[in-house]
Design a protein around this motif. Structure first.
Motif, PDB file in Angstrom:
ATOM      1  N   GLU A 155      -4.531 -14.685  -1.532  1.00  0.00           N
ATOM      2  CA  GLU A 155      -3.555 -13.620  -1.366  1.00  0.00           C
ATOM      3  C   GLU A 155      -3.151 -13.497   0.102  1.00  0.00           C
ATOM      4  O   GLU A 155      -3.982 -13.262   0.977  1.00  0.00           O
ATOM      5  N   GLY A 156      -1.861 -13.680   0.367  1.00  0.00           N
ATOM      6  CA  GLY A 156      -1.343 -13.546   1.720  1.00  0.00           C
ATOM      7  C   GLY A 156      -1.640 -14.701   2.641  1.00  0.00           C
ATOM      8  O   GLY A 156      -1.365 -14.617   3.841  1.00  0.00           O
ATOM      9  N   ARG A 157      -2.148 -15.827   2.125  1.00  0.00           N
ATOM     10  CA  ARG A 157      -2.513 -16.956   2.986  1.00  0.00           C
ATOM     11  C   ARG A 157      -1.864 -18.233   2.458  1.00  0.00           C
ATOM     12  O   ARG A 157      -2.011 -18.578   1.268  1.00  0.00           O
ATOM     13  N   TYR A 158      -1.193 -18.991   3.365  1.00  0.00           N
ATOM     14  CA  TYR A 158      -0.412 -20.161   2.977  1.00  0.00           C
ATOM     15  C   TYR A 158      -0.620 -21.276   3.999  1.00  0.00           C
ATOM     16  O   TYR A 158      -0.966 -21.021   5.152  1.00  0.00           O
ATOM     17  N   GLU A 159      -0.379 -22.531   3.550  1.00  0.00           N
ATOM     18  CA  GLU A 159      -0.444 -23.642   4.484  1.00  0.00           C
ATOM     19  C   GLU A 159       0.586 -24.698   4.125  1.00  0.00           C
ATOM     20  O   GLU A 159       1.049 -24.797   2.982  1.00  0.00           O
ATOM     21  N   ARG A 160       0.927 -25.506   5.140  1.00  0.00           N
ATOM     22  CA  ARG A 160       1.903 -26.570   4.970  1.00  0.00           C
ATOM     23  C   ARG A 160       1.506 -27.748   5.853  1.00  0.00           C
ATOM     24  O   ARG A 160       1.260 -27.592   7.052  1.00  0.00           O
ATOM     25  N   ALA A 161       1.436 -28.937   5.250  1.00  0.00           N
ATOM     26  CA  ALA A 161       1.202 -30.157   6.018  1.00  0.00           C
ATOM     27  C   ALA A 161       2.527 -30.608   6.633  1.00  0.00           C
ATOM     28  O   ALA A 161       3.558 -30.641   5.952  1.00  0.00           O
ATOM     29  N   ILE A 162       2.496 -30.940   7.922  1.00  0.00           N
ATOM     30  CA  ILE A 162       3.697 -31.371   8.642  1.00  0.00           C
ATOM     31  C   ILE A 162       3.378 -32.638   9.420  1.00  0.00           C
ATOM     32  O   ILE A 162       2.340 -32.729  10.078  1.00  0.00           O
ATOM     33  N   GLY A 163       4.272 -33.623   9.329  1.00  0.00           N
ATOM     34  CA  GLY A 163       4.104 -34.870  10.065  1.00  0.00           C
ATOM     35  C   GLY A 163       5.440 -35.368  10.571  1.00  0.00           C
ATOM     36  O   GLY A 163       6.236 -34.603  11.104  1.00  0.00           O
ATOM     37  N   SER A 164       5.695 -36.665  10.380  1.00  0.00           N
ATOM     38  CA  SER A 164       6.934 -37.289  10.833  1.00  0.00           C
ATOM     39  C   SER A 164       8.144 -36.507  10.327  1.00  0.00           C
ATOM     40  O   SER A 164       8.150 -36.034   9.180  1.00  0.00           O
ATOM     41  N   PRO A 165       9.135 -36.295  11.208  1.00  0.00           N
ATOM     42  CA  PRO A 165       9.375 -36.938  12.515  1.00  0.00           C
ATOM     43  C   PRO A 165       8.638 -36.320  13.702  1.00  0.00           C
ATOM     44  O   PRO A 165       8.869 -36.752  14.835  1.00  0.00           O
ATOM     45  N   TRP A 166       7.811 -35.290  13.468  1.00  0.00           N
ATOM     46  CA  TRP A 166       6.967 -34.802  14.550  1.00  0.00           C
ATOM     47  C   TRP A 166       5.950 -35.891  14.903  1.00  0.00           C
ATOM     48  O   TRP A 166       5.490 -36.626  14.019  1.00  0.00           O
TER      49      TRP A 166
ATOM     50  N   TRP B   7       5.507 -24.005   0.929  1.00  0.00           N
ATOM     51  CA  TRP B   7       4.144 -23.870   1.428  1.00  0.00           C
ATOM     52  C   TRP B   7       3.190 -23.662   0.246  1.00  0.00           C
ATOM     53  O   TRP B   7       3.566 -23.074  -0.772  1.00  0.00           O
ATOM     54  N   ASP B   8       1.954 -24.136   0.408  1.00  0.00           N
ATOM     55  CA  ASP B   8       0.923 -23.964  -0.619  1.00  0.00           C
ATOM     56  C   ASP B   8       0.231 -22.618  -0.436  1.00  0.00           C
ATOM     57  O   ASP B   8      -0.087 -22.215   0.687  1.00  0.00           O
ATOM     58  N   SER B   9      -0.013 -21.944  -1.542  1.00  0.00           N
ATOM     59  CA  SER B   9      -0.731 -20.672  -1.517  1.00  0.00           C
ATOM     60  C   SER B   9      -2.230 -20.930  -1.623  1.00  0.00           C
ATOM     61  O   SER B   9      -2.692 -21.569  -2.569  1.00  0.00           O
ATOM     62  N   LEU B  10      -2.996 -20.437  -0.646  1.00  0.00           N
ATOM     63  CA  LEU B  10      -4.445 -20.630  -0.624  1.00  0.00           C
ATOM     64  C   LEU B  10      -5.186 -19.426  -1.186  1.00  0.00           C
ATOM     65  O   LEU B  10      -6.237 -19.576  -1.815  1.00  0.00           O
TER      66      LEU B  10
ATOM     67  N   ASN C 192       0.854  -1.173   0.000  1.00  0.00           N
ATOM     68  CA  ASN C 192       0.000   0.000   0.000  1.00  0.00           C
ATOM     69  C   ASN C 192       0.896   1.231   0.000  1.00  0.00           C
ATOM     70  O   ASN C 192       2.079   1.141  -0.336  1.00  0.00           O
ATOM     71  N   ASP C 193       0.366   2.385   0.368  1.00  0.00           N
ATOM     72  CA  ASP C 193       1.149   3.620   0.278  1.00  0.00           C
ATOM     73  C   ASP C 193       2.364   3.636   1.200  1.00  0.00           C
ATOM     74  O   ASP C 193       3.358   4.312   0.901  1.00  0.00           O
ATOM     75  N   HIS C 194       2.319   2.907   2.322  1.00  0.00           N
ATOM     76  CA  HIS C 194       3.390   2.990   3.315  1.00  0.00           C
ATOM     77  C   HIS C 194       4.136   1.673   3.541  1.00  0.00           C
ATOM     78  O   HIS C 194       5.171   1.669   4.218  1.00  0.00           O
ATOM     79  N   VAL C 195       3.616   0.583   3.004  1.00  0.00           N
ATOM     80  CA  VAL C 195       4.134  -0.748   3.316  1.00  0.00           C
ATOM     81  C   VAL C 195       4.307  -1.560   2.038  1.00  0.00           C
ATOM     82  O   VAL C 195       3.455  -1.522   1.141  1.00  0.00           O
ATOM     83  N   ARG C 196       5.413  -2.312   1.976  1.00  0.00           N
ATOM     84  CA  ARG C 196       5.596  -3.281   0.889  1.00  0.00           C
ATOM     85  C   ARG C 196       6.206  -4.538   1.480  1.00  0.00           C
ATOM     86  O   ARG C 196       7.298  -4.494   2.053  1.00  0.00           O
ATOM     87  N   ALA C 197       5.475  -5.650   1.362  1.00  0.00           N
ATOM     88  CA  ALA C 197       5.913  -6.926   1.920  1.00  0.00           C
ATOM     89  C   ALA C 197       6.082  -7.947   0.806  1.00  0.00           C
ATOM     90  O   ALA C 197       5.206  -8.072  -0.060  1.00  0.00           O
ATOM     91  N   VAL C 198       7.208  -8.679   0.841  1.00  0.00           N
ATOM     92  CA  VAL C 198       7.493  -9.717  -0.156  1.00  0.00           C
ATOM     93  C   VAL C 198       7.561 -11.060   0.564  1.00  0.00           C
ATOM     94  O   VAL C 198       8.281 -11.199   1.560  1.00  0.00           O
ATOM     95  N   ILE C 199       6.825 -12.055   0.055  1.00  0.00           N
ATOM     96  CA  ILE C 199       6.734 -13.374   0.666  1.00  0.00           C
ATOM     97  C   ILE C 199       7.221 -14.423  -0.331  1.00  0.00           C
ATOM     98  O   ILE C 199       6.883 -14.364  -1.514  1.00  0.00           O
ATOM     99  N   ASP C 200       8.002 -15.388   0.156  1.00  0.00           N
ATOM    100  CA  ASP C 200       8.513 -16.459  -0.700  1.00  0.00           C
ATOM    101  C   ASP C 200       7.924 -17.796  -0.249  1.00  0.00           C
ATOM    102  O   ASP C 200       8.397 -18.388   0.736  1.00  0.00           O
ATOM    103  N   PRO C 201       6.903 -18.306  -0.947  1.00  0.00           N
ATOM    104  CA  PRO C 201       6.291 -19.585  -0.546  1.00  0.00           C
ATOM    105  C   PRO C 201       7.252 -20.756  -0.590  1.00  0.00           C
ATOM    106  O   PRO C 201       7.054 -21.749   0.123  1.00  0.00           O
TER     107      PRO C 201
END
Length: 278
Positions: free
Chosen positions: A96-107, A91-94, A7-16
């Motif tokens: 604008e600005g929203r992402y998700e990642r499935a996590i399992g083993s070794p957790w 991470w998967d893009s769902l 926007n006018d005051h903020v610029r954010a860059v995200i790397d999925p």
């Protein structure tokens, strides 16, 4: 490919492709995020602002016991598990600005981590959540690297309004006890009473608000500062005194709000130290 919110005051860059991390954050035209210059820092955790999930900070020896069963987690050069399993994953893009990642083993459980970025008029709101449909222990957090020096103005000054500090042993890991805060430099966890503020005189004042009182502060490097909100202190799994009274929190949010400052002469730019208010 990166994604951009602005926007006018903020610029954010995200790397999925790199943990859906924030790789750049411009506030009023000033880049506030940086990269660790120390070659001993793993490049996977050395820059931007990345998610820590399903654990934040270190776990001693990568050893986690859940329900009486011991689980081994990947360890770094120091022999401890560090910062979760999502920070260098794709991470998967769902949306604008929203992402998700499935996590399992070794957790020990299978779950979904969700990361959301939302522009504010003067900054950015970041939300991280973890859902494994269980009540198993977890800690999550956000890990920003801030520059000590911006393109203009004086070096960074930061203040912490700390109630207590997590005591560390000779190995650098928590003992499980809380203690009075001590002067820096720090690679320590604090319970803060108010939001930390980082000021670059003549450039930007940055206020960091979060849903958790626990913050890890890492200001030992010469070129960067880390202020990391976490739902519990590092290695809390082995220390009842560091664990939440009720359920382990499954989400955390942080807001970064910037205020433009008037430039000041070089000889009035202030010091580069962090300060505690108690």
């Amino acid at each position: 490919m990166t994604d951009v919110l602005e926007n006018d005051h903020v610029r954010a860059v995200i790397d999925p492709s790199r943990g859906a991390r924030l790789t750049s954050l411009l506030l009023h035209g000033h880049e506030v995020l940086g990269r660790a210059a120390d070659p001993t820092v793993d490049p996977a955790i050395a820059d931007g602002c990345f998610p820590m999930v399903p654990w934040a900070g270190r776990i001693r020896d990568g050893r986690l016991i859940v329900g009486g069963v011991e689980h081994g987690l990947p360890v770094g050069d120091d022999g401890n598990a560090l910062h979760g399993l999502g920070h260098d994953a794709v991470w998967d893009s769902l949306a604008e600005g929203r992402y998700e990642r499935a996590i399992g083993s070794p957790w020990p459980t299978d779950g979904i981590a969700t990361l959301t970025y939302a522009l504010l008029e003067d900054g950015l709101r970041i939300e991280l959540s973890w859902d494994d449909e269980t009540e198993s222990p977890c800690t999550i957090g956000l890990h920003p690297w801030f520059r000590r020096h911006l393109d203009v103005g004086g070096p960074a000054v930061w203040r912490l309004d700390a109630d207590v500090m997590v005591q560390r042993g000779a190995d650098g890991l928590p003992t499980g006890r809380l203690t009075e805060p001590r002067p820096g430099p720090w690679d320590d966890c604090f319970r803060l009473a108010t939001a930390p503020i980082v000021t670059w005189p003549g450039a930007v004042e940055l206020t960091l608000s979060a849903s958790t009182p626990w913050w890890v502060v890492y200001d030992e490097p010469a070129a960067t500062i880390c202020l990391e909100p976490q739902t519990a202190p590092p290695d809390a799994f082995d220390h009842p005194g560091l664990q939440p009274d009720g359920a382990w929190p499954r989400g955390v949010w942080m807001e970064l709000r910037g205020r433009a400052l008037v430039p000041v002469p070089d000889d009035q730019s202030g010091d580069t130290s962090g300060h505690l208010q108690q």
